[in-house]
Scaffold this motif. Structure first.
Motif, PDB file in Angstrom:
ATOM      1  N   ALA A 279      38.273  39.990  40.440  1.00  0.00           N
ATOM      2  CA  ALA A 279      38.422  41.439  40.394  1.00  0.00           C
ATOM      3  C   ALA A 279      37.036  42.080  40.360  1.00  0.00           C
ATOM      4  N   PHE A 280      36.820  43.036  41.238  1.00  0.00           N
ATOM      5  CA  PHE A 280      35.590  43.825  41.245  1.00  0.00           C
ATOM      6  C   PHE A 280      35.928  45.201  40.694  1.00  0.00           C
ATOM      7  N   ILE A 281      35.162  45.637  39.707  1.00  0.00           N
ATOM      8  CA  ILE A 281      35.476  46.884  39.003  1.00  0.00           C
ATOM      9  C   ILE A 281      34.264  47.800  39.022  1.00  0.00           C
ATOM     10  N   THR A 282      34.486  49.056  39.392  1.00  0.00           N
ATOM     11  CA  THR A 282      33.408  50.046  39.371  1.00  0.00           C
ATOM     12  C   THR A 282      33.363  50.706  37.997  1.00  0.00           C
ATOM     13  N   LEU A 283      32.257  50.484  37.290  1.00  0.00           N
ATOM     14  CA  LEU A 283      32.007  51.116  35.984  1.00  0.00           C
ATOM     15  C   LEU A 283      31.103  52.310  36.265  1.00  0.00           C
ATOM     16  N   SER A 284      31.726  53.445  36.470  1.00  0.00           N
ATOM     17  CA  SER A 284      31.049  54.531  37.177  1.00  0.00           C
ATOM     18  C   SER A 284      30.116  55.360  36.314  1.00  0.00           C
ATOM     19  N   ALA A 285      30.465  55.610  35.066  1.00  0.00           N
ATOM     20  CA  ALA A 285      29.591  56.432  34.226  1.00  0.00           C
ATOM     21  C   ALA A 285      28.229  55.784  34.052  1.00  0.00           C
ATOM     22  N   SER A 286      28.200  54.446  34.015  1.00  0.00           N
ATOM     23  CA  SER A 286      26.947  53.713  33.864  1.00  0.00           C
ATOM     24  C   SER A 286      26.406  53.198  35.188  1.00  0.00           C
ATOM     25  N   GLY A 287      27.101  53.450  36.297  1.00  0.00           N
ATOM     26  CA  GLY A 287      26.597  53.116  37.619  1.00  0.00           C
ATOM     27  C   GLY A 287      26.557  51.639  37.938  1.00  0.00           C
ATOM     28  N   ARG A 288      27.586  50.881  37.522  1.00  0.00           N
ATOM     29  CA  ARG A 288      27.574  49.442  37.724  1.00  0.00           C
ATOM     30  C   ARG A 288      28.800  48.960  38.503  1.00  0.00           C
ATOM     31  N   LEU A 289      28.605  47.835  39.185  1.00  0.00           N
ATOM     32  CA  LEU A 289      29.706  47.067  39.772  1.00  0.00           C
ATOM     33  C   LEU A 289      29.711  45.712  39.091  1.00  0.00           C
ATOM     34  N   VAL A 290      30.876  45.326  38.535  1.00  0.00           N
ATOM     35  CA  VAL A 290      30.984  44.031  37.877  1.00  0.00           C
ATOM     36  C   VAL A 290      32.111  43.229  38.513  1.00  0.00           C
ATOM     37  N   ALA A 291      32.068  41.926  38.291  1.00  0.00           N
ATOM     38  CA  ALA A 291      33.116  41.030  38.780  1.00  0.00           C
ATOM     39  C   ALA A 291      33.614  40.184  37.627  1.00  0.00           C
ATOM     40  N   VAL A 292      34.904  39.886  37.656  1.00  0.00           N
ATOM     41  CA  VAL A 292      35.504  39.058  36.606  1.00  0.00           C
ATOM     42  C   VAL A 292      36.661  38.276  37.214  1.00  0.00           C
ATOM     43  N   GLU A 293      36.832  37.035  36.780  1.00  0.00           N
ATOM     44  CA  GLU A 293      37.974  36.262  37.249  1.00  0.00           C
ATOM     45  C   GLU A 293      39.237  36.830  36.615  1.00  0.00           C
ATOM     46  N   TRP A 294      40.222  37.146  37.447  1.00  0.00           N
ATOM     47  CA  TRP A 294      41.430  37.841  36.997  1.00  0.00           C
ATOM     48  C   TRP A 294      42.572  36.849  36.830  1.00  0.00           C
ATOM     49  N   PRO A 295      43.465  37.077  35.871  1.00  0.00           N
ATOM     50  CA  PRO A 295      44.553  36.119  35.637  1.00  0.00           C
ATOM     51  C   PRO A 295      45.503  35.961  36.813  1.00  0.00           C
ATOM     52  N   THR A 296      45.630  37.027  37.612  1.00  0.00           N
ATOM     53  CA  THR A 296      46.556  37.023  38.737  1.00  0.00           C
ATOM     54  C   THR A 296      45.798  37.370  40.006  1.00  0.00           C
ATOM     55  N   ALA A 297      46.126  36.707  41.100  1.00  0.00           N
ATOM     56  CA  ALA A 297      45.487  37.035  42.381  1.00  0.00           C
ATOM     57  C   ALA A 297      45.837  38.443  42.821  1.00  0.00           C
ATOM     58  N   GLY A 298      44.958  39.044  43.578  1.00  0.00           N
ATOM     59  CA  GLY A 298      45.231  40.354  44.131  1.00  0.00           C
ATOM     60  C   GLY A 298      46.187  40.260  45.314  1.00  0.00           C
ATOM     61  N   LEU A 299      46.813  41.368  45.623  1.00  0.00           N
ATOM     62  CA  LEU A 299      47.687  41.451  46.790  1.00  0.00           C
ATOM     63  C   LEU A 299      46.835  41.533  48.051  1.00  0.00           C
ATOM     64  N   PRO A 300      47.051  40.657  49.048  1.00  0.00           N
ATOM     65  CA  PRO A 300      46.284  40.787  50.289  1.00  0.00           C
ATOM     66  C   PRO A 300      46.518  42.158  50.932  1.00  0.00           C
ATOM     67  N   LEU A 301      45.449  42.756  51.397  1.00  0.00           N
ATOM     68  CA  LEU A 301      45.524  44.089  52.004  1.00  0.00           C
ATOM     69  C   LEU A 301      45.668  43.980  53.513  1.00  0.00           C
ATOM     70  N   ASN A 302      46.460  44.880  54.072  1.00  0.00           N
ATOM     71  CA  ASN A 302      46.605  44.947  55.515  1.00  0.00           C
ATOM     72  C   ASN A 302      45.239  45.194  56.159  1.00  0.00           C
ATOM     73  N   PHE A 303      44.963  44.452  57.244  1.00  0.00           N
ATOM     74  CA  PHE A 303      43.773  44.623  58.073  1.00  0.00           C
ATOM     75  C   PHE A 303      42.466  44.219  57.375  1.00  0.00           C
ATOM     76  N   LEU A 304      42.595  43.576  56.203  1.00  0.00           N
ATOM     77  CA  LEU A 304      41.407  43.077  55.518  1.00  0.00           C
ATOM     78  C   LEU A 304      41.586  41.617  55.133  1.00  0.00           C
ATOM     79  N   ASN A 305      42.672  41.315  54.402  1.00  0.00           N
ATOM     80  CA  ASN A 305      42.924  39.947  53.937  1.00  0.00           C
ATOM     81  C   ASN A 305      44.053  39.265  54.691  1.00  0.00           C
ATOM     82  N   LYS A 306      44.720  40.002  55.577  1.00  0.00           N
ATOM     83  CA  LYS A 306      45.816  39.388  56.332  1.00  0.00           C
ATOM     84  C   LYS A 306      45.935  40.055  57.691  1.00  0.00           C
TER      85      LYS A 306
END
Length: 306
Positions: A279-306
């Motif tokens: 999971a990539f999360i925008t922490l906007s007030a502090s101007g950061r992008l972080v990544a974390v391993e998420w318990p559940t996979a994300g849904l594939p998006l049309n025209f990007l992941n499938k």
């Protein structure tokens, strides 16, 4: 769940993250007025300057990036954090934009619907038919609060329609795995609504009073809802302001969990990496992008992941 990993800092209110197949993350910097690519090592490069307030972003069937541009905000610095406000003096109008990722060329696709101006387009998701659902958040303007709504449009400029209006402050939008439901997170009421899709760009009428769609759930305490993503199991992951985290709802709202992050304004979440488990999360007030391993996979998006 693992500890968040810092990917990039010094961003000017990041939003609209898209985890690309090459490992980079494309996002908007609302305050800066740019579409920006963040490379895996944290290096950033500007793909395009849109001006205004680029917000939600998604890859379309033609490989271009489509942006909800809210026209801009007033900006406030509070205790070292960046906070968006009302309509600015240099407000440039709401619009849907297409960005060629190879050349950076920006084209304006829509500025109005049924003769009414788009005020603050916010979040966007493509369906399997190649059309896109998007929200208009509205805009605060002193004593006036322009209300938002849910819309549907096509990338060739041939169709834009108002699907649900008013929605007080429509923000995050996402589709269920079977694309029979479109979810909308309302910011100021901190409520998640579901709309039953009956045809591309069409939803069933509300079954009764009390909300623009079916009520799914809310979060306890004082908070606001921002953008969202759906995971592979159909859970809806909503960026939750003030609480500083991601609130995850089961489709029927019977199960709600909260994952905290160290920023009062986490604005969005997307999934990428191996098996879409990061999971990539925008922490906007502090101007950061972080990544974390998420318990559940994300849904594939049309025209990007499938």
């Amino acid at each position: 769940m693992s500890q968040p990993k810092l990917i990039a800092s010094g961003l000017q209110f990041p939003e609209g993250p898209i985890a690309m197949p090459d490992g980079s993350v494309i996002l908007v910097e609302i305050k800066r007025g740019t579409l920006t690519r963040v490379h895996p090592g944290g290096k950033t490069e500007v793909i395009a300057t849109t001006g205004g307030g680029p917000n939600g972003a998604a890859i379309g069937p033609d490989g271009a990036c489509y942006i909800c541009n809210d026209g801009g905000f007033e900006w406030h610095e509070v205790g070292g954090l960046t906070i968006p406000g009302d309509k600015p003096a240099n407000y440039s109008g709401g619009r849907i934009e297409r960005v060629d990722l190879k050349t950076g060329k920006v084209d304006v696709l829509y500025t109005h619907c049924n003769g009414n101006p788009l005020i603050g387009p916010n979040d966007i998701v493509f369906d399997k038919h190649g059309g896109f659902w998007f929200t208009d958040h509205g805009k605060g303007d002193g004593r006036i609060q322009y209300r938002g709504g849910l819309y549907y449009a096509k990338i060739d400029g041939s169709l834009i329609k108002e699907v649900a209006f008013p929605v007080l402050s429509a923000n995050g939008v996402g589709l269920s795995p079977d694309e029979k439901t479109v979810y909308v997170a309302d910011t100021f009421s901190a409520r998640l609504f579901a709309f039953d899709i009956v045809a591309p760009g069409e939803v069933a009428p509300p079954s009764g009073p009390g909300g623009p769609g079916r009520y799914v759930g809310t979060a306890p305490g004082h908070c606001y809802f921002d953008s969202l993503a759906v995971d592979a199991e159909g859970n809806i992951c909503v960026a939750t302001l003030l609480h500083g985290g991601i609130t995850t709802f089961s489709p029927d709202g019977s199960k709600i969990t909260h994952t905290a992050f160290d920023d009062v304004l986490p604005t969005n979440i997307c999934f990428g990496g191996k098996d879409l488990k990061t999971a990539f999360i925008t922490l906007s007030a502090s101007g950061r992008l972080v990544a974390v391993e998420w318990p559940t996979a994300g849904l594939p998006l049309n025209f990007l992941n499938k």
